[in-house]
Design a protein around this motif. Structure first.
Motif, mmCIF file in Angstrom:
data_model
loop_
_atom_site.group_PDB
_atom_site.id
_atom_site.type_symbol
_atom_site.label_atom_id
_atom_site.label_comp_id
_atom_site.label_asym_id
_atom_site.label_seq_id
_atom_site.Cartn_x
_atom_site.Cartn_y
_atom_site.Cartn_z
ATOM 1 N N ARG A 5 0.826 -1.209 0.000
ATOM 2 C CA ARG A 5 0.000 0.000 0.000
ATOM 3 C C ARG A 5 0.864 1.266 0.000
ATOM 4 O O ARG A 5 0.438 2.313 -0.515
ATOM 5 N N ALA A 6 2.050 1.163 0.574
ATOM 6 C CA ALA A 6 2.962 2.301 0.615
ATOM 7 C C ALA A 6 3.852 2.386 -0.615
ATOM 8 O O ALA A 6 4.713 3.282 -0.684
ATOM 9 N N LEU A 93 -1.579 10.488 4.289
ATOM 10 C CA LEU A 93 -1.055 11.336 3.236
ATOM 11 C C LEU A 93 -0.235 10.528 2.239
ATOM 12 O O LEU A 93 -0.359 10.703 1.024
ATOM 13 N N HIS A 94 0.598 9.629 2.753
ATOM 14 C CA HIS A 94 1.454 8.848 1.869
ATOM 15 C C HIS A 94 0.626 7.912 0.996
ATOM 16 O O HIS A 94 0.840 7.825 -0.228
ATOM 17 N N GLU A 95 -0.338 7.208 1.590
ATOM 18 C CA GLU A 95 -1.153 6.289 0.809
ATOM 19 C C GLU A 95 -2.038 7.041 -0.183
ATOM 20 O O GLU A 95 -2.328 6.531 -1.274
ATOM 21 N N GLN A 101 -1.032 8.188 -7.767
ATOM 22 C CA GLN A 101 -0.046 7.766 -8.754
ATOM 23 C C GLN A 101 -0.508 6.526 -9.503
ATOM 24 O O GLN A 101 -0.298 6.405 -10.714
ATOM 25 N N VAL A 102 -1.150 5.590 -8.797
ATOM 26 C CA VAL A 102 -1.652 4.377 -9.443
ATOM 27 C C VAL A 102 -2.652 4.733 -10.541
ATOM 28 O O VAL A 102 -2.716 4.068 -11.584
ATOM 29 N N HIS A 103 -3.414 5.793 -10.335
ATOM 30 C CA HIS A 103 -4.411 6.203 -11.314
ATOM 31 C C HIS A 103 -3.869 7.236 -12.295
ATOM 32 O O HIS A 103 -4.630 7.894 -13.010
ATOM 33 N N GLY A 104 -2.552 7.384 -12.333
ATOM 34 C CA GLY A 104 -1.930 8.261 -13.314
ATOM 35 C C GLY A 104 -2.022 9.735 -12.987
ATOM 36 O O GLY A 104 -1.816 10.578 -13.865
#
Length: 401
Positions: A5-6, A93-95, A101-104
């Motif tokens: 997840r991180a 915040l990090h997740e 980022q995963v969704h572009g």
């Protein structure tokens, strides 16, 4: 699960270090990451005694992924330097950034305001730095600079207050924030003219910094309308209407909202009693206007926190009532909102001060403007550690931590 997840990066604020990578051989992997408890598995461990069940303590929601050095640092001094609220906020915040980022998407709007430094001799607390956590309590007698400090936090995006103030005194402040990159702006005001230096470069204004909303109970003791609400929250009337209409979906108290032209009417259920409150008959300092506007302010901050660092400041909202039950319910709601946005309250009410425990960063202004931090806040230093990776991880001496 925590590592994945991180994104196999350290979740600690300002770190983000990659914790897994290629080793020396073609089939070797270096892993310098570790999972750390937010609340310790045992009552005597770091941040222990949470009252969570064994299953809750072992759940992924009670963990944070760190590089080795930060995993050890957050447990130093039995975990008293960094609270569970800090760790949960950093993890969130990090997740959130990894999810974007995963969704572009470019996750460049998540973060928090770290500190403000006041250098102007003509301002209370000059020469001091106030560090901010996710939950902040600012206390002190009247006329010691509490409200001024809070207003200065809002001037990064709107320097009009500095412009006005600088007509009678020189203004020099510096604010640091994280979005997720570090930023620092130095703002000076002279004779009504404001200048900014952002990350070492002079700029005419700071484009899209963090969102700061400051609300005072005095703003809502007079008749108001959709237009005045929109001005208070720095929104268009259409955006304010949409925010109001969405309130009943997530509120246990606000059941219905009617907007006719500029008039707004709340239908509120309080202790099983339904009450209608119209904007042209707003009761001054009632027991209903406070929780209504806190819910509105929290909804506004929660939405903005999805796209940019957000700081909600409530100036003496809780000092107009002595209802301890109301104090407790409002503070509980603000504590829940700190998972999304930073919160700062200005108050000198004894029951509020007693209620805000060590999860809150306490800043107290003295009679002559001196700034004092609580023991927890004074020992809390922003994490910004330079570390060198080795495999296996090195021993970290106590004095370095």
């Amino acid at each position: 699960m925590l590592a994945r997840r991180a994104g196999y990066q350290c979740s600690v604020l300002n770190c983000g270090r990659l914790t897994v990578g290629p080793g020396t051989g073609p089939h070797d992997v270096i892993d310098i990451g570790m999972a750390a408890h937010i609340h310790a598995a045992t009552p005597t461990g770091p941040r222990g005694g949470s009252g969570l069940s064994s299953a809750e303590l072992a759940d992924v929601s009670n963990g944070i992924w760190c590089c080795y050095s930060h995993g050890k640092a957050i447990d130093a001094d039995n975990g008293t330097i960094y609270t569970a609220d800090d760790l949960r906020a950093w993890k969130r915040l990090h997740e959130a950034r990894k999810g974007m980022q995963v969704h572009g998407l470019m996750p460049d709007k998540c973060g928090l305001v770290e500190s403000i430094t006041v250098r102007s001799p003509a301002i209370h607390g000059a020469g001091r730095t106030v560090e901010l956590g996710m939950l902040n309590l600012i206390t002190g007698p009247n006329a010691t600079g509490k409200t001024m400090l809070a207003r200065l936090l809002t001037t990064v995006s709107d320097p009009s207050y500095v412009a006005t103030l600088s007509r009678t005194r020189d203004i020099d402040i510096s604010v640091k924030w994280f979005d997720p990159h570090k930023h620092q702006v130095s703002t000076s005001g002279r004779g009504g003219e404001v200048r900014h230096v952002l990350d070492g470069v002079p700029v005419p204004y700071v484009a899209r910094p963090y969102k700061a909303t400051m609300l005072s109970i005095n703003d809502f003791t007079q008749p108001w309308s959709l237009t005045t609400l929109a001005q208070q929250f720095d929104l268009s009337t259409a955006a304010m209407a949409a925010t109001l209409n969405a309130l009943p979906e997530n509120s246990s108290m606000i059941k219905e909202i009617d907007i006719t032209d500029a008039a707004v009417t709340f239908v509120v259920d309080r202790d099983g009693r339904t009450t209608k409150i119209a904007s042209d008959a707003w009761p001054q300092a009632s027991d209903l206007n406070l929780p209504i506007f806190v819910e509105l302010a929290c909804a506004h901050a929660r939405h903005h926190a999805r796209v940019e660092p957000t700081l909600l400041i409530l100036d003496e909202f809780l000092d107009r009532t002595h209802d301890r039950r109301l104090h407790d319910s409002v503070l509980t709601q603000l504590e829940q909102e700190s998972e999304h946005a930073q919160v700062a309250i200005i108050s000198h009410h004894p029951s509020v001060v007693r209620r805000c425990d060590q999860a809150w960063t306490h800043t107290s202004f003295g009679e002559t403007g001196q700034i004092h931090h609580s023991e927890r806040s004074a020992s809390r230093k922003p994490i910004d550690i330079d570390i060198t990776a080795t495999d296996p991880p090195p021993h970290v001496p106590d004095e370095r931590i």
